[in-house]
Design an enzyme around this catalytic site. Structure first.
Site, PDB file in Angstrom:
ATOM      1  N   CYS A   1       0.744  -1.477   0.101  1.00  0.00           N
ATOM      2  CA  CYS A   1      -0.176  -0.180   0.027  1.00  0.00           C
ATOM      3  C   CYS A   1       0.862   1.146  -0.135  1.00  0.00           C
ATOM      4  O   CYS A   1       1.760   1.427   1.072  1.00  0.00           O
ATOM      5  CB  CYS A   1      -0.893   0.309   1.255  1.00  0.00           C
ATOM      6  SG  CYS A   1      -1.848   1.574   1.231  1.00  0.00           S
TER       7      CYS A   1
ATOM      8  N   ILE B   1      -1.046  -6.173  -9.827  1.00  0.00           N
ATOM      9  CA  ILE B   1      -0.168  -5.374  -9.079  1.00  0.00           C
ATOM     10  C   ILE B   1      -1.121  -4.474  -8.002  1.00  0.00           C
ATOM     11  O   ILE B   1      -2.570  -4.080  -8.348  1.00  0.00           O
ATOM     12  CB  ILE B   1       0.457  -4.229  -9.786  1.00  0.00           C
ATOM     13  CG1 ILE B   1      -0.456  -3.540 -10.913  1.00  0.00           C
ATOM     14  CG2 ILE B   1       1.467  -4.923 -10.847  1.00  0.00           C
ATOM     15  CD1 ILE B   1       0.200  -2.467 -11.803  1.00  0.00           C
ATOM     16  N   ASN B   2      -0.323  -4.071  -7.189  1.00  0.00           N
ATOM     17  CA  ASN B   2      -1.036  -2.930  -6.190  1.00  0.00           C
ATOM     18  C   ASN B   2      -1.005  -1.812  -6.926  1.00  0.00           C
ATOM     19  O   ASN B   2      -0.388  -1.754  -8.177  1.00  0.00           O
ATOM     20  CB  ASN B   2      -0.322  -2.777  -4.904  1.00  0.00           C
ATOM     21  CG  ASN B   2      -1.337  -2.396  -3.659  1.00  0.00           C
ATOM     22  OD1 ASN B   2      -2.159  -1.344  -4.145  1.00  0.00           O
ATOM     23  ND2 ASN B   2      -1.522  -2.836  -2.456  1.00  0.00           N
ATOM     24  N   THR B   3      -1.299  -0.569  -6.686  1.00  0.00           N
ATOM     25  CA  THR B   3      -1.325   0.595  -7.278  1.00  0.00           C
ATOM     26  C   THR B   3       0.082   1.205  -7.382  1.00  0.00           C
ATOM     27  O   THR B   3       1.028   0.941  -6.552  1.00  0.00           O
ATOM     28  CB  THR B   3      -2.345   1.813  -6.534  1.00  0.00           C
ATOM     29  OG1 THR B   3      -1.775   1.993  -5.176  1.00  0.00           O
ATOM     30  CG2 THR B   3      -3.592   1.345  -6.529  1.00  0.00           C
TER      31      THR B   3
ATOM     32  N   GLY C   1      -5.119  -4.899 -11.967  1.00  0.00           N
ATOM     33  CA  GLY C   1      -4.815  -3.699 -12.725  1.00  0.00           C
ATOM     34  C   GLY C   1      -5.398  -3.051 -13.956  1.00  0.00           C
ATOM     35  O   GLY C   1      -5.110  -3.627 -15.059  1.00  0.00           O
TER      36      GLY C   1
ATOM     37  N   THR D   1     -11.039  -0.895  -9.595  1.00  0.00           N
ATOM     38  CA  THR D   1     -11.411   0.233 -10.019  1.00  0.00           C
ATOM     39  C   THR D   1     -12.787   0.001 -10.720  1.00  0.00           C
ATOM     40  O   THR D   1     -13.603   0.835 -10.464  1.00  0.00           O
ATOM     41  CB  THR D   1     -10.585   1.069 -10.704  1.00  0.00           C
ATOM     42  OG1 THR D   1      -9.369   1.240  -9.801  1.00  0.00           O
ATOM     43  CG2 THR D   1     -10.967   2.378 -10.845  1.00  0.00           C
TER      44      THR D   1
END
Ligand SMILES: Cc1cc2nc3c(=O)[nH]c(=O)nc-3n(C[C@H](O)[C@H](O)[C@H](O)COP(=O)(O)OP(=O)(O)OC[C@H]3O[C@@H](n4cnc5c(N)ncnc54)[C@H](O)[C@@H]3O)c2cc1C
Ligand SMILES: Cc1cc2nc3c(=O)[nH]c(=O)nc-3n(C[C@H](O)[C@H](O)[C@H](O)COP(=O)(O)OP(=O)(O)OC[C@H]3O[C@@H](n4cnc5c(N)ncnc54)[C@H](O)[C@@H]3O)c2cc1C
Ligand SMILES: Cc1cc2nc3c(=O)[nH]c(=O)nc-3n(C[C@H](O)[C@H](O)[C@H](O)COP(=O)(O)O)c2cc1C
Ligand SMILES: Cc1cc2nc3c(=O)[nH]c(=O)nc-3n(C[C@H](O)[C@H](O)[C@H](O)COP(=O)(O)O)c2cc1C
Ligand code: FES
Ligand code: FES
Lengths: 306, 264, 306, 264
Positions: free
Chosen positions: A133, A194-196, A246, A269
């Protein structure tokens, strides 16, 4: 018959589509939209030992084909998560396959959360270790961009639970494959990515960052090419299953991740734009399989022709 | 389930304010005053998120009106959409205002698009009351005639003094209290954050309560993402406050439950 | 009067807007659109010692709010660049401020190109060292993601020329600030960032990568938040001027980069959509300055309020 | 300078082929056969690049016709644009076909949208010649009547044999050569890459030449980005070939200058 079930080693899913942590709350928020057990798995928002306020607002900003967020992992803490009616008890009743995303400010806290969840493991299919994060000062990305710290966290969690563990990797590194190898070596059963990607936006009128935390994590279609590339790199580096995410908006996007090497995918998202997105992604994968005569969805894994 | 909402009309209301009517019977039928719809605007190009708008009015035949101000990319594109265009609406979302009894005087304190967000409340209130409307200048005053038709008295305050009281709308609240010393009153607030904080403090310090519609930049609209939070009092928390989601736990909050900035 | 001129230490520009290397050819291709001397600077496509074929096709693919490219630095080689009519001789006549982007497959080749350009330096305002092209096997990003190799390249170029040098940094690293510090320490006069982010896209029907080179570099609005964040991080890390780029489409985008810490900006992918984009960006900066009563454009540098 | 091009009409030609007419006098006046326009399609959402299309026809009063096939996001959106919509066009771009003398028989070999890309050539050729048109099936045959009206003989080959010769269009080329042993001929090719390679090899091996319109995925359209390259012969290069930009050095290339795959 098209068969969407997928075997992730220690867990089996009815289809490869999960929700991405932090974008689906604790499941209850979307229970009116569709039965949660239609999903491959519900991945809940990051949980640590203590309740957390999260970051000041504004916490999100819209950017081209995506968004920045710096929620900062607001959450109820593990006790309330396990016993509060709208959290784990609700999820158990829903029949959903539940993956709990965990984090901590110290290696020790990661261990503790894992142990607490292990002790009350009914209905928990796996733990996802969030070392990526970008929006919390301690924990989070500090662990995810330092291979030694990452290894310590994974080993600590491994020592605390026999539940399957998934390590969620940060894209904010030079070589994500190195982190995947480290996760595999430390006993992680899977990796998710992936994370952001850390980003920033400035309001030119006020000259202030659009996110109170100054930087935030970029998600959405904008990051899809980076995510697909990383899944492809990690697929070549490790043997454990990969959960890819992602910017997935459609079934074809999900197929793209699977061709690159993902065994399962997560929708994030896209849910904000269309709460039905995960269900539409499942339907889209099925349509693709029908069109191309693919019987078992696992045939897609890593099947890109290079 | 998100619903298809066909645009029936989309017209200029006043200056940069527009009024759009959607045909979306399922949402219209369920709407209570103070709730909002979360709109996926057609043709939004590379801006992908939904936009939240308070529901201004609904009719039994399925029409749902939103009054919006053109402020950025999304509302600019919305303003261009011709009748017949289909958008995708989620709603009604959020907790509504409480409609008072017929012996209570409803006092609505509004600014910005606040009059749009409270118009349905005025319509459905059994007792007709007062709208206190604040604006920068006369250009920003919308729906005053509609409130009058709904039986409300309208008092205005403008920052530039171009119409009504020269000053802040909260200054009119004291007048109303003074004029109605014996009357049971029910206060509602909807408008800019600063105005609502001032109103909330004024009410609670005066030992009264009210309902404030506190909205904030939203993302999911249903409580999942924690983007839209505001501070509310929480004694169970060591800090005395917690962040509450305006989309799910609000947008309407009791004034005495809100955590006011100075208390920081 | 709004003053757009900017002082980059060793070079002065009439305005802060350049073209990004590789997106404006050698200038001649756009000379019919506007006089090249209206630009702050023209940055030409990467030049090495030898002519290069570049990569096989397809070399580009469109993605959400951006594109992937793996051109692979096709180019005429330094001799032809210096003497071929449509290259440097044309640019000299155009009156443009010219920055030459250079690369090589070895540290030695970087040194040689720099020396060759230094020897024929008329009309060359600066060299930009590209250690960040993700699309060539040797050279390129291999140098840009290894801080020791990067330092060797920069030092070699520094030793070969007294022209101002700009080091173009790769975003594909854990800490871009570290690379900026290394560039400063090795005598780079400026840094430019970001080059493209490595990405990948797969055609789900053919199952082939959309780019023959498998991966390509992501550019365009999709990467802007990442680029702004990196400029902000580098601004806090070094004293040398920063040239910011990544998804700039408008004057306000350029202002956003300057507020984050850039002294100048470059317009890239936007040129493919609108060849007039750099000129419109200059006009847009001027409008912004007029609206907010800013007299000298340098007042914007790093002026974000955090 | 990019030009505003207002859509005058935008209609179905046949199946997934559409015909759009832009009013864009500056470009129309300069257009030569074989050139293209680079179009920024209005409302392209998150797909941002221009799309290149051959110019099918132009009129003295400023109209420019493009015939396009709906194949993806851009052409889908283009197909929805109503008359009155303004797009942004760059052009005319690229090198044109050479128009032959009046004693030369023009032979156009086309596939896909190739007939659209060569229609203006047929119109402006002083001698009327032959169009050899290849397609998968009869559904893909477009503009045959227009070529006939322009005085051209039209011969067809389809892969499925549904119309004309059952087989490849290049097989018709041999017939034409056989039928006209003495006649000076000028060959033009426009269509799928494989077809053009076959045609080019056939011509050059037979000691003849021709002009091939080799297009490739484009980006800038003006020679700056090196996205759109194809291999051409280059003796000055050690490998015997180099990559040439189809947008700037082409799209029309002399058949004998092209580097054919087998020669790899
Ligand atoms: C519950 C709720 C009800 C609302 N009701 C109305 C209404 O009835 N009428 C009306 O005109 N507006 C209303 N708004 C505000 C409206 O959502 C924003 O004006 C709109 O989203 C702006 O979109 P945009 O793309 O045009 O602007 P952007 O280009 O996205 O932004 C322009 C400006 O608007 C601000 N903004 C953007 N999104 C929001 C948001 N979700 N909430 C608040 N500010 C935002 C931005 O910070 C920025 O300053 C409401 C907001 C909420 C949360
Ligand atoms: C010089 C030139 C002239 C052309 N003339 C015509 C014409 O007259 N009529 C016509 O129908 N088409 C023509 N094309 C092809 C046309 O440009 C593409 O069909 C169009 O760009 C596809 O856009 P899209 O967004 O619908 O498809 P996308 O979603 O972008 O892609 C769909 C498919 O089209 C292919 N494609 C995309 N862009 C191009 C491109 N630039 N060139 C070739 N293939 C592409 C993709 O590889 C993919 O297979 C021409 C192309 C060039 C380079
Ligand atoms: C609002 C928001 C909150 C998020 N919270 C978390 C979180 O709590 N834990 C986590 O591991 N990832 C979190 N993420 C990252 C997502 O799970 C996902 O990795 C990322 O958004 C990329 O996927 P997407 O582009 O489909 O959204 C969050 C993302 C968003 C947008
Ligand atoms: C087609 C293309 C070719 C490029 N070639 C080069 C190059 O030769 N040298 C270089 O340093 N950067 C090159 N770049 C990177 C750009 O200069 C720039 O750093 C990047 O595209 C980000 O900016 P943008 O988003 O405005 O395009 C290229 C980019 C593109 C899209
Ligand atoms: S907008 Fe997502 S929680 Fe309120
Ligand atoms: S499309 Fe850019 S060089 Fe041809």
């Amino acid at each position: 018959m098209t068969d969407l079930s997928i075997d992730l080693g220690k867990i089996q899913l009815k289809n490869p589509v999960m929700t991405a942590s932090g974008t689906f709350g604790y499941g209850v928020e979307y229970a009116d939209f569709f039965p949660l057990d239609q999903l491959g798995a519900v991945v809940v928002k990051g949980i640590r030992m203590e309740p957390s306020h999260g970051n000041p607002t504004p916490r999100v900003a819209e950017v081209s084909s995506g968004m920045l967020n710096a929620i900062g992992l607001q959450g109820p803490g593990v006790e309330k998560f396990l016993h509060g009616e709208e959290y784990m008890p609700f999820l158990r009743r829903s029949g959903a396959t539940v993956i709990v995303n965990i984090w901590g400010k110290t290696v020790e806290e990661y261990r503790e959360v894992a142990a607490a969840l292990d002790a009350d493991r009914e209905g928990i299919a796996a733990l996802e270790i969030n070392i990526s994060c970008p929006n919390v000062k301690e924990g989070g990305v500090a662990f995810g961009t330092d291979i030694n710290l990452a290894s310590q966290v994974i080993s600590a969690v491994r020592g605390a639970t026999s539940l399957p563990i998934i390590t969620k990797l940060s894209p904010n590194v030079t070589s994500i494959a190195d982190f995947a190898r480290a996760a595999e070596a430390c006993g992680s059963d899977m990796v998710s990515l992936i994370n952001t990607i850390t980003g920033m936006a400035i309001d030119v009128r006020t000259r202030r960052p659009k996110i109170a935390n100054v930087t935030g994590g970029l998600s959405g279609p904008a990051i899809k090419p980076v995510a697909v590339r990383m899944v492809y790199q990690v697929y070549k580096a490790v043997k454990i299953p990969i959960i890819g995410m992602g910017g997935i908006m459609t079934g074809e996007d999900a197929v793209e991740f699977m061709l690159a090497g993902a065994s399962a995918v997560a929708v994030g998202t896209a849910i904000f734009i269309d709460p039905m997105a995960p269900i539409k992604v499942i339907a889209g994968i099925r349509e693709y399989m029908d069109e191309f005569g693919i019987k078992q969805v696992s045939e897609l894994i890593g099947a890109v022709k290079v | 389930m998100p619903q298809h909402g066909e645009i029936i009309s989309n017209e200029i209301l006043k200056d940069s304010y527009r009024k759009v009517v959607f045909y979306v019977p399922d949402i219209a039928a369920k709407t209570q005053p103070g709730q909002f719809v979360h709109v996926k605007i057609a043709n939004l190009r590379d801006r992908i998120l939904r936009r939240p708008f308070s529901i201004c009015n609904v009719t039994p035949d399925g029409m749902l009106t939103v009054v919006y101000k053109v402020v950025g990319s999304g509302t600019e594109i919305l303003a261009e959409l011709p009748p017949g265009t289909v958008c995708d609406l989620m709603g009604p979302l959020g907790n509504p205002f409480t409609i008072g009894d017929d012996d209570e005087l409803p006092v609505i304190v509004a600014g910005g698009y606040g009059s749009a967000a409270t118009y349905l409340l005025a319509q459905r209130s059994p007792a007709k009351g007062i709208l206190l409307l604040g604006a920068r200048s006369s250009d920003d005053l919308i729906l005053t005639e509609e409130f009058k038709s709904a039986g409300f008295e309208v008092r205005i305050a403008t920052n530039d003094g171009s119409v009504g009281h020269h000053g802040l709308v909260t200054e009119l609240v004291a007048d109303v209290m003074r004029e109605n010393p014996k009357r049971k009153m029910r206060f509602y607030g909807c408008g800019p954050f600063g105005m609502l904080m001032a109103l909330g403090k004024m009410l609670t310090r005066g030992g009264m309560d009210g309902e404030l519609s506190l909205d904030h930049l939203m993302c999911c609209g249903v409580g999942a993402c924690f983007a839209c939070v505001v501070k509310v009092k929480d004694e169970s928390n060591a800090d005395g406050w917690r962040y509450a989601r305006t989309c799910k736990e609000g947008p309407v909050f009791q004034a005495h439950k809100v955590y006011y900035p100075e208390e920081n």
